[in-house]
Each structure stands twice: as structure tokens, then as C-alpha cells.
Write an enzyme that holds these catalytic residues in place. Structure first.
Site, PDB file in Angstrom:
ATOM      1  N   LYS A  30      41.204  42.485  34.910  1.00  0.00           N
ATOM      2  CA  LYS A  30      41.582  43.668  35.701  1.00  0.00           C
ATOM      3  C   LYS A  30      42.944  44.214  35.244  1.00  0.00           C
ATOM      4  O   LYS A  30      43.157  45.426  35.202  1.00  0.00           O
ATOM      5  CB  LYS A  30      41.618  43.321  37.200  1.00  0.00           C
ATOM      6  CG  LYS A  30      42.086  44.465  38.111  1.00  0.00           C
ATOM      7  CD  LYS A  30      41.193  45.686  37.989  1.00  0.00           C
ATOM      8  CE  LYS A  30      41.392  46.758  39.031  1.00  0.00           C
ATOM      9  NZ  LYS A  30      42.702  47.287  39.232  1.00  0.00           N
TER      10      LYS A  30
ATOM     11  N   HIS B 203      42.264  46.094  32.169  1.00  0.00           N
ATOM     12  CA  HIS B 203      41.587  47.332  32.613  1.00  0.00           C
ATOM     13  C   HIS B 203      42.656  48.370  32.978  1.00  0.00           C
ATOM     14  O   HIS B 203      42.597  49.530  32.576  1.00  0.00           O
ATOM     15  CB  HIS B 203      40.686  47.026  33.815  1.00  0.00           C
ATOM     16  CG  HIS B 203      40.235  48.236  34.585  1.00  0.00           C
ATOM     17  ND1 HIS B 203      41.064  48.930  35.446  1.00  0.00           N
ATOM     18  CD2 HIS B 203      39.060  48.904  34.612  1.00  0.00           C
ATOM     19  CE1 HIS B 203      40.424  49.958  35.958  1.00  0.00           C
ATOM     20  NE2 HIS B 203      39.196  49.965  35.474  1.00  0.00           N
ATOM     21  N   ASN B 204      43.642  47.938  33.742  1.00  0.00           N
ATOM     22  CA  ASN B 204      44.678  48.875  34.176  1.00  0.00           C
ATOM     23  C   ASN B 204      45.550  49.342  33.013  1.00  0.00           C
ATOM     24  O   ASN B 204      45.977  50.489  32.983  1.00  0.00           O
ATOM     25  CB  ASN B 204      45.550  48.242  35.262  1.00  0.00           C
ATOM     26  CG  ASN B 204      44.862  48.238  36.611  1.00  0.00           C
ATOM     27  OD1 ASN B 204      43.638  48.276  36.673  1.00  0.00           O
ATOM     28  ND2 ASN B 204      45.623  48.193  37.677  1.00  0.00           N
TER      29      ASN B 204
HETATM   30  C1  6PG Z   1      41.775  50.686  40.052  1.00  0.00           C
HETATM   31  C2  6PG Z   1      43.234  51.003  39.824  1.00  0.00           C
HETATM   32  C3  6PG Z   1      44.122  50.466  40.876  1.00  0.00           C
HETATM   33  C4  6PG Z   1      45.599  50.742  40.634  1.00  0.00           C
HETATM   34  C5  6PG Z   1      45.988  52.161  40.666  1.00  0.00           C
HETATM   35  C6  6PG Z   1      47.486  52.439  40.671  1.00  0.00           C
HETATM   36  O1  6PG Z   1      41.220  50.085  39.135  1.00  0.00           O
HETATM   37  O2  6PG Z   1      41.210  51.051  41.079  1.00  0.00           O
HETATM   38  O3  6PG Z   1      43.629  50.449  38.605  1.00  0.00           O
HETATM   39  O4  6PG Z   1      43.907  49.075  40.942  1.00  0.00           O
HETATM   40  O5  6PG Z   1      46.309  50.068  41.603  1.00  0.00           O
HETATM   41  O6  6PG Z   1      45.407  52.834  39.626  1.00  0.00           O
HETATM   42  O7  6PG Z   1      48.164  51.870  39.612  1.00  0.00           O
HETATM   43  P1  6PG Z   1      49.652  52.364  39.277  1.00  0.00           P
HETATM   44  O8  6PG Z   1      50.338  52.599  40.591  1.00  0.00           O
HETATM   45  O9  6PG Z   1      50.305  51.288  38.514  1.00  0.00           O
HETATM   46  O10 6PG Z   1      49.499  53.636  38.516  1.00  0.00           O
END
Ligand code: 6PG
Length: 470
Positions: free
Chosen positions: A185, A188-189
Site C-alpha cells: 500500500k 501504491h501511494n
Molecule cells: C488511497 C489513498 C489514501 C491516501 C490519500 C492522501 O489509496 O485511498 O492513497 O490512502 O491517504 O491519497 O495521501 P496524501 O495526503 O499523502 O496525499
């Protein structure tokens, strides 16, 4: 006191938690929620509408006692200390073989620590990243679980029922032991950061280099989303350009402050890639750009000090065509880097990840879902040992066919002062990765010159040192 019959428990009834538990209930499981906030408990009970299916309490004891064994308890609370606090509160109330699932964006080493700590007490701990935002949680997210394989069998039917479906296949799979799910995950991010940066660069390019209006940007991204760039991020980008500003004239996007925030997962991806010695420049630069964006006041000052080049406006049609190709190219490169990191991390941390499987569960539900992922999954299924997507024969044509447009735009951006760092980093990564010879022999010579760090030779085995100063 409710009987110990509920199939699934969830702690943390914020937006994500509420939506996830309602999703589980909708799929025929009985659910029980817990949150210290009375209002959140009431909101869930109201929306759930039937206490046999959706029940909740502020009291942790009532919550635990309501669950059937082995208890399956998901935590959707902010990552960090609070996860440890919730775990400590649960421990005295749980029995052997109960399962705690942390679905926040916890740092993977925290998950390893918690897994080990709870295993000593006979409790299973899963890190299971959930992607897809609030809507995804409600209607079908992509779920990335890691932990004890046998214990996963208890969670599997629930996760498979609630996950997003791609061609009827659920976007969830057991990924590996310990923190495998959290790690996947996290990457993924990181990829998410990279793709978002790239789409924002295309926006700048079309707007600054082609005078595209918001309506035209909406049409362009909508059109792209019907082709090979089909993806959640391109789709929402199209929607964003069409959004009116409810508080004033024009489109909302023009009123939003250009400072991007971050919670840290993209940065963790980059940091860990560095630790592993894996280059992920398309992700690194996306983190740096959020940091540069945050320096708004300094940027305003600096703009006044330096002259910006006059932008040569390009014909819209040509620019749109080049940008489509460059975005496709750089999307591929960004996925390639993230997946390369997973290949190496899998060995380093003993996750035994199946990359084809990961690409499969990203095809729907998650933020980085894209048409491209079906091809990526096929590439890793065809060659299970594939170290990097760029080495897949199936990707050569896709990359080769779009690299010259990328070169043209990177050069154009440089000449016209339009920053395209995601695009240029992707191109540079490609050029370096596909070069059998790089100038780093010189760096080895320099290291040996000033520090006797030694070097290897192309023409013979061994380690050498030269006295360079005569
Ligand atoms: C998801 C997103 C999520 C993440 C936000 C905000 O897969 O649903 O990755 O988990 O928390 O996208 O991330 P940032 O605040 O770091 O931009």
C-alpha cells in the site's frame, strides 16, 4: 448486551470506517462498530438502519463481546501512536486466535513490530491497506492484506465480498507475511504521488503552452480517459476542470491554492527505495514538488528576481497529441519504478510478493487503477522473475512509440520555463536504465583518486587502486 454473534468489528467510525462497515453489512455480514465519539456511533446506527446487521457502541468491552470468534476487528484510525493505544485497549479483552486488521496507512516497520508483539499473545495482526477513498470504502475498495496466511482464511470471505471487482475478480489477495500488505500500500501511494504529479504537469503544459481553457482541458482529459490512458486519476482530473466555483465566478480549480499537502506515504516510499538502493526518481520528484509547492512565499519572491522565458504557444492539437503520448510513457515508467521497488523489497523483507497478483488487485477500486494495469499484470504473469517492466518484451513497443514525444515536450518545457520534472525524471530514468554504458566510471576514478576507494575494470577481474597524483 448484544449476543456474541457479529461477524465483523470495526474501530474508528470516521468517513472511511463508516463507509467500510456499511459495505461489509451490505454484503450480508453482521457488523459491529466502535468509536469513542457518540455522534459517530449514532450516525452509523442511523445509516445502518437495522441493529441485527449494523450495531455500534462507544464502549470497547461491549464491542468485543458482541463479536463471534475468532474475532475479526478492523482498525480504521489514524496511523501512528493511536494504533498502539487501541491495540493495548483490546489486548485484555481478546482471546487466542482473534484477528486485528490495521487498515490505516501505517509505516511497515510499525506493522512488523505490532505483528511480532501480538503473535506472542496468540493474536493475529494484519496490515491491510485499503485504497479508494470514501466512495471506494463504501462501494468496493482495493484491499492489500498481509499477515498470517492461515488466519487470513477467516477474513478472506469478507474481504472478497466487499472489494472492488474487475471482470468479477475481487481486488484483494493475500499478499504475504507480516507487513507485506502495508508495504504494498505504501508503494501504491508512492506511485499515486508520481501519477498525480505527471497529470498536473500535463495540465500546466496544455494551459501554459497551448492556452487550453478549463473546458478544453475537461474535453482533453475526458478523451484521454476513453483511450489507453484510461484511469481513475485521469477521469477525476477531467471532472475537476468542469467543476464550477460555488463561491464565485469561473471554475473552482483556478481558485485552489497551489500548495500540495501530504501525509507521508509518498515520502516513505522514496526513503525506503533509497534504503533498498532502488531508483524511483519519478516518485522522488513528486515528493519534492509537493515540498517546493509548499514554499509559496519564497516562490513569489523568487519569481520577481528572475526573468522567465516567453512561452511559445504551440498548436492545441499538436500539443494534445504529444502530451497524450508523454503521459502514457511516464505513467509506464512510474509503475515500472514502483514495481521494481516491490520486486527488491520482496526479497529483502521475505514477503514473496507476486507482482502480477498485485497489479491485478490494482485494476479496480484503488486510486492508481488504470487500464494499463491489465497489461502490467500480464507482463509479470508471463515472466514471474521479471525485475523491471521495461525488460518485458510486451512493453518495448509501448515505450518506444511514446518516447520521442516525451523528448520533444521535455525540451519544449525546458526552453519555455515550464517545469516538467516528473516527465523529465521519467525520461532520464529511461535513458539511463536503457544505457549499457554510463559515465560513472569517472565517479569511480574520482572516488579512488581522493579516497583510495578502489575500482573494478571492464577488461579484467579484481579490485584496483591507482596512485593518481604523480
Ligand atoms: C488511497 C489513498 C489514501 C491516501 C490519500 C492522501 O489509496 O485511498 O492513497 O490512502 O491517504 O491519497 O495521501 P496524501 O495526503 O499523502 O496525499
Amino acid at each position: 448486551m448484544p449476543t456474541a454473534s457479529y461477524d465483523f468489528g470495526l474501530i474508528g467510525l470516521g468517513v472511511m470506517g463508516r463507509n467500510f462497515i456499511l459495505n461489509v453489512a451490505n454484503n450480508g455480514f453482521t457488523t459491529f462498530g466502535q468509536d469513542l465519539d457518540v455522534q459517530k456511533v449514532s450516525a452509523l446506527l442511523e445509516e445502518g438502519g437495522n441493529l441485527q446487521k449494523v450495531n455500534a457502541s462507544t464502549d470497547i468491552k461491549t464491542f468485543v463481546q458482541a463479536l463471534s470468534k475468532p474475532r475479526k476487528i478492523m482498525l480504521l484510525v489514524p496511523a501512528g501512536k493511536i494504533v498502539d493505544t487501541v491495540i493495548e485497549n483490546l489486548i485484555p479483552l481478546l482471546d487466542k486466535d482473534d484477528i486485528i486488521i490495521d487498515s490505516g496507512n501505517s509505516f511497515f516497520t510499525d506493522t512488523d513490530r505490532r505483528e511480532g508483539y501480538l503473535a506472542e499473545k496468540g493474536i493475529h495482526f494484519f496490515g491491510a491497506g485499503v485504497s479508494g477513498g470514501a466512495k471506494g470504502a463504501r462501494l468496493g475498495p482495493s484491499i492489500m492484506p498481509g499477515g498470517n496466511k492461515e488466519a487470513y482464511q477467516h477474513v478472506k470471505p469478507i474481504f472478497e465480498a466487499v472489494a472492488a471487482k474487475y471482470n468479477r475478480e475481487p481486488c484483494v489477495a493475500y499478499l504475504g507475511p507480516k507487513s507485506a500488505g502495508n508495504y504494498v500500500k505504501m508503494v501504491h501511494n508512492g506511485i499515486e504521488y508520481g501519477l498525480m504529479q505527471l497529470t498536473s504537469e500535463m495540465y500546466d503544459l496544455l494551459k501554459s503552452g497551448g492556452d487550453f481553457t478549463n473546458n478544453e482541458l475537461h474535453s482533453t482529459f475526458s478523451k484521454w480517459n476513453k483511450g489507453r490512458l484510461q484511469s481513475f486519476l485521469v477521469q477525476i482530473t477531467a471532472d475537476i476542470f468542469a467543476q464550477d466555483d460555488d463561491l464565485g465566478e469561473g471554475k473552482l480549480v483556478d481558485k485552489i491554492l497551489d500548495k500540495a499537502k501530504q501525509k507521508g506515504t509518498g515520502k516513505w516510499t522514496s526513503q525506503n527505495a533509497m534504503d533498498l538502493g532502488i531508483p524511483t526518481p519519478s516518485i522522488d520528484i513528486a515528493v519534492s514538488m509537493r515540498e517546493i509547492s509548499a514554499l509559496k512565499n519564497e516562490r513569489i519572491q523568487a519569481e520577481k528576481l528572475y526573468q522567465q522565458p516567453n512561452v511559445t504557444i504551440l498548436p492545441k492539437e499538436k500539443l494534445e497529441e504529444l502530451a497524450e503520448q508523454a503521459l502514457y510513457f511516464s505513467f509506464i515508467i512510474t509503475y515500472a519504478q514502483g514495481l521494481h521497488q516491490l520486486v527488491v523489497a520482496s526479497k529483502e523483507y521475505g514477503y514473496a510478493l507476486k507482482i502480477a497478483e498485485i497489479a491485478k488487485i490494482w485494476r479496480a477500486g484503488c486510486i492508481i487503477r488504470a487500464g494499463l494495469l491489465a497489461d502490467i499484470s500480464d507482463a509479470f504473469a508471463t515472466d514471474k522473475e521479471l525485475p523491471n517492466l521495461l525488460l518485458s518484451p510486451a512493453f518495448v513497443e509501448k515505450v518506444q512509440g511514446t518516447v520521442s514525444a516525451t523528448r520533444e515536450l521535455v525540451a519544449y518545457g525546458a526552453e519555455n520555463g515550464i517545469p516538467l520534472p516528473g516527465l523529465s525524471n521519467s525520461l532520464t530514468y529511461f535513458d539511463a536504465y536503457t544505457s549499457s554504458r554510463l559515465p560513472l566510471n569517472l565517479i569511480q576514478a574520482q572516488r579512488d583518486y581522493f579516497g583510495s576507494h578502489t575500482y573494478e575494470r571492464l577488461d579484467r577481474e579484481g579490485v584496483f587502486h591507482t596512485e593518481w597524483e604523480k
